[in-house]
Every structure is written in C-alpha cells, then in structure tokens.
Design an enzyme around this catalytic site. Structure first.
Site, mmCIF file in Angstrom:
data_model
loop_
_atom_site.group_PDB
_atom_site.id
_atom_site.type_symbol
_atom_site.label_atom_id
_atom_site.label_comp_id
_atom_site.label_asym_id
_atom_site.label_seq_id
_atom_site.Cartn_x
_atom_site.Cartn_y
_atom_site.Cartn_z
ATOM 1 N N SER A 138 12.350 9.945 43.701
ATOM 2 C CA SER A 138 13.073 9.842 44.973
ATOM 3 C C SER A 138 12.411 8.746 45.791
ATOM 4 C CB SER A 138 12.960 11.176 45.719
ATOM 5 O OG SER A 138 13.384 11.044 47.071
ATOM 6 N N TYR A 151 8.447 18.555 48.853
ATOM 7 C CA TYR A 151 9.302 17.596 48.127
ATOM 8 C C TYR A 151 8.588 16.251 48.041
ATOM 9 C CZ TYR A 151 13.661 15.175 46.825
ATOM 10 O OH TYR A 151 14.632 14.437 46.174
ATOM 11 N N LYS A 155 7.250 14.554 44.584
ATOM 12 C CA LYS A 155 7.938 13.334 44.134
ATOM 13 C C LYS A 155 6.950 12.173 44.017
ATOM 14 C CE LYS A 155 12.221 14.771 43.585
ATOM 15 N NZ LYS A 155 12.917 14.696 42.288
HETATM 16 N N1 NAD Z 1 20.742 13.710 46.661
HETATM 17 C C1 NAD Z 1 19.795 12.939 47.168
HETATM 18 O O1 NAD Z 1 19.873 12.483 48.327
HETATM 19 C C2 NAD Z 1 18.595 12.563 46.315
HETATM 20 C C3 NAD Z 1 17.781 11.515 46.752
HETATM 21 C C4 NAD Z 1 16.673 11.173 46.004
HETATM 22 C C5 NAD Z 1 16.376 11.838 44.817
HETATM 23 N N2 NAD Z 1 17.184 12.855 44.416
HETATM 24 C C6 NAD Z 1 16.822 13.524 43.158
HETATM 25 O O2 NAD Z 1 17.867 13.383 42.245
HETATM 26 C C7 NAD Z 1 17.814 14.445 41.278
HETATM 27 C C8 NAD Z 1 19.196 15.039 41.125
HETATM 28 O O3 NAD Z 1 19.552 15.657 42.355
HETATM 29 P P1 NAD Z 1 21.046 15.634 42.926
HETATM 30 O O4 NAD Z 1 21.005 14.990 44.235
HETATM 31 O O5 NAD Z 1 21.991 15.152 41.896
HETATM 32 O O6 NAD Z 1 21.225 17.203 43.228
HETATM 33 P P2 NAD Z 1 22.179 18.322 42.582
HETATM 34 O O7 NAD Z 1 21.804 19.564 43.283
HETATM 35 O O8 NAD Z 1 23.567 17.862 42.583
HETATM 36 O O9 NAD Z 1 21.669 18.364 41.059
HETATM 37 C C9 NAD Z 1 20.418 18.883 40.698
HETATM 38 C C10 NAD Z 1 20.609 19.710 39.438
HETATM 39 O O10 NAD Z 1 19.316 20.157 39.000
HETATM 40 C C11 NAD Z 1 19.516 21.468 38.486
HETATM 41 N N3 NAD Z 1 18.274 22.237 38.457
HETATM 42 C C12 NAD Z 1 17.551 22.707 39.510
HETATM 43 N N4 NAD Z 1 16.536 23.449 39.055
HETATM 44 C C13 NAD Z 1 16.614 23.452 37.698
HETATM 45 C C14 NAD Z 1 15.861 24.061 36.675
HETATM 46 N N5 NAD Z 1 14.805 24.845 36.939
HETATM 47 N N6 NAD Z 1 16.223 23.828 35.389
HETATM 48 C C15 NAD Z 1 17.288 23.063 35.106
HETATM 49 N N7 NAD Z 1 18.067 22.476 36.033
HETATM 50 C C16 NAD Z 1 17.723 22.674 37.317
HETATM 51 C C17 NAD Z 1 20.527 22.097 39.448
HETATM 52 O O11 NAD Z 1 21.128 23.237 38.856
HETATM 53 C C18 NAD Z 1 21.482 20.955 39.673
HETATM 54 O O12 NAD Z 1 22.566 20.984 38.778
HETATM 55 C C19 NAD Z 1 16.757 15.423 41.808
HETATM 56 O O13 NAD Z 1 15.556 15.242 41.114
HETATM 57 C C20 NAD Z 1 16.610 15.026 43.266
HETATM 58 O O14 NAD Z 1 15.345 15.355 43.785
HETATM 59 C C21 NAD Z 1 18.290 13.233 45.118
#
Ligand code: NAD
Length: 271
Positions: A138, A151, A155
């Site tokens: 992130s 977080y 990260k």
């Molecule tokens: N959305 C944002 O603004 C953002 C920004 C920076 C980084 N991220 C990172 O991107 C990645 C994806 O997040 P996203 O935004 O698509 O969110 P999202 O919630 O749409 O997807 C995350 C997925 O991870 C799965 N997950 C959570 N715990 C789990 C576990 N123990 N085992 C297996 N699967 C698990 C959830 O079920 C979900 O489907 C994450 O690592 C998040 O930290 C997101």
C-alpha cells in the site's frame, strides 16, 4: 513477464484489486487461480473471470501450502504468485488503541501470508531458475495511513519483505514487485468499484489499478505505484522528514475538522 499460458495465483482474488488483476491476467492469456475466503463468493468470481477458484485463509500456512499444491496439480508450476489479500480495520482511539488481535491479524495477513507463500514457492522457482512473487502492500507501506497504525506498520513490513526477496533472489532469476496504491474504490474502504471510482481524481477504480499493475509486471518493475503522486511524497518523506510529518499532521487535523472522521472513505477526498 509476458502472460500467455503463464500460471498465476491471486489471493484476495474474489474482490476489489485482486479480482480486477485476476481478470486482467486472464484477459492477457494467463491461467489463473483465485484464492479467498467464502466458497460461494470464490466460485462466483472464478466463474465470472474464467479462472479456477479455491478457498484459502492466508493466515494459515497449511492452507497456502495446499493452494500452491492444488494449483500446481491442476494448472502446472506457478509462474506468478500475487499475495494480495488484505484488511483495513482502523483504530478506535489513539495510535496504540487497536486491540492486539487486530495487530496480530494485520501481521498475519499483510506479512506472514507473504512469507508463507514465498516459503512454499521459492524452492521450486529457484530450481526452475524463474518465477515472479508479487505482494500488494500500500502507499501506507511507504508513507502512512492516518488513523491506522497497525495497517501502516504491517504494510511497511510487507514492503521490506518484498525488498528482501528482490535482493536475495534476483540472481536466482526470480522477479519481485510490490504494489503500493493509495485510495482505490473497493469494499476495503467501504466502496465498490467502479461505481464509486470517479468522485475524486485521487481515487482509482480497481480496474485502473489492474491496468497499471499489468504494465508494471510486463516491465518487471519492483515498485508499482498506481498513483504517481505517491512517488513524490515518498521522496519528500526521505528528504525532509520533519516537513513531511507536519504535512501529515495537517492532513489529520483537516480530516477531523471537515469530515469528523479518519475513515479512508472520507480521507481520500483530502489527499
Ligand atoms: N482499497 C484501497 O484503497 C487500497 C489501497 C492500498 C492498498 N490496498 C491493498 O490492496 C489489497 C486488496 O484490497 P482491496 O482494496 O481490493 O480490498 P477488498 O476488500 O475488495 O479485497 C480484499 C480481499 O482479501 C480477502 N481476505 C481478507 N482476509 C483474508 C484471509 N485471511 N484469507 C484470504 N483472503 C482474505 C477478502 O475476503 C477480500 O476478498 C489489500 O492488501 C489492501 O491492503 C487497498
């Protein structure tokens, strides 16, 4: 890396960024295994994308081992493994106020899941002299997520572990990337892509992120920044840490004054 007929695994592949990357890899000709929690949502996403799906809780090393073994049995040796599952919980009060269970869960999902995947994959990849390990961290892993110390800290650890992989295994023929997006309209920040993805220029849809990610993976670039401004903030943080901290405090004050909250779904409008 070119993707045609490559075998790719995406954790957290039933939603958001992971799902969009899995769909883009599939479109680009890869054979894709998505892994996530919840049999029904995994099956539905796999069906829609044209991927194979498997339930896997990435906090359990044995389930990651089973994911690797099942993918290799069904699709063949894994060329690309994208550790992408993540959570965002936030903190109820001060910076140390999130309970230990939240810190532990963030550590298990954002760091140990990457370690366990690498542990299961590296021997085979080293023997083959090729492979690609990709970790979704992130912008918070380079900078900070205001209002979520657990977080941010985990990260940062995810970025550091990706660096260790890249330093230790570049000479083994293994590529490593770390994806560091800022705000993306997904359920993690209480939004849904793409409907909510256009209300602010700094907020990307998961599909926009997937486009940048595939471009970065084609070039085998280590640091993939879907929001280019993050690279500028990262330089400022290194060059002028006091000024950067001052800016972050100001952002926090502004968020509390204007939105009454540090929730990412509101914060994104201020950056
Ligand atoms: N959305 C944002 O603004 C953002 C920004 C920076 C980084 N991220 C990172 O991107 C990645 C994806 O997040 P996203 O935004 O698509 O969110 P999202 O919630 O749409 O997807 C995350 C997925 O991870 C799965 N997950 C959570 N715990 C789990 C576990 N123990 N085992 C297996 N699967 C698990 C959830 O079920 C979900 O489907 C994450 O690592 C998040 O930290 C997101």
């Amino acid at each position: 890396m070119e993707f045609t007929n490559k075998v790719a695994v995406v954790t957290g592949g039933a939603s958001g960024i992971g799902r969009a990357i899995a769909a883009a890899l599939r479109q680009a000709g890869a054979q894709v295994m998505i892994a996530d929690l919840g049999a029904e949502r995994v099956a539905a996403a796999a069906r829609e994308i044209g991927a194979t799906g498997m339930v896997c809780d990435v906090t359990q090393e044995t389930q990651i081992q089973a994911l690797v073994a099942e993918t290799e049995r069904v699709l063949g040796p894994i060329d690309l493994f994208l550790s992408n599952a993540g959570i965002g919980v936030g903190e109820p009060d001060h910076a140390a106020s999130a309970p230990d269970e939240v810190w532990q869960r963030c550590w298990d999902i954002h760091v140990m899941a990457h370690v366990h995947a690498a542990r299961a994959l590296l021997p085979g990849m080293i023997a083959r002299g090729s492979g690609y390990l990709v970790n979704t961290a992130s912008a918070a892993g380079l900078l900070n997520q205001v209002g979520d110390a657990a977080y941010s800290a985990t990260k940062h650890a995810a970025v550091s572990f990706a660096e260790s992989l890249a330093i230790s295994h570049g000479d083994d023929g293994i590529a490593v990337s770390v994806i560091c997006p800022q705000y993306v309209a997904t359920p993690l920040i209480g939004m849904d892509s793409p409907a909510d993805g256009s209300d602010h220029p700094g907020l990307l849809s998961a599909e926009q992120v997937a486009d940048t990610v595939l471009e970065g993976l084609r070039d085998e670039r280590f640091l993939i920044l879907p929001h280019p401004a993050v690279g500028e903030y990262y330089k400022l943080r290194a060059a002028e840490p006091e000024r950067w901290l001052g800016g972050m405090r100001k952002l926090r004050r502004t968020a509390l004054r204007e939105t009454g909250s540090l929730h990412p779904a509101k914060m994104h409008k201020l950056v």
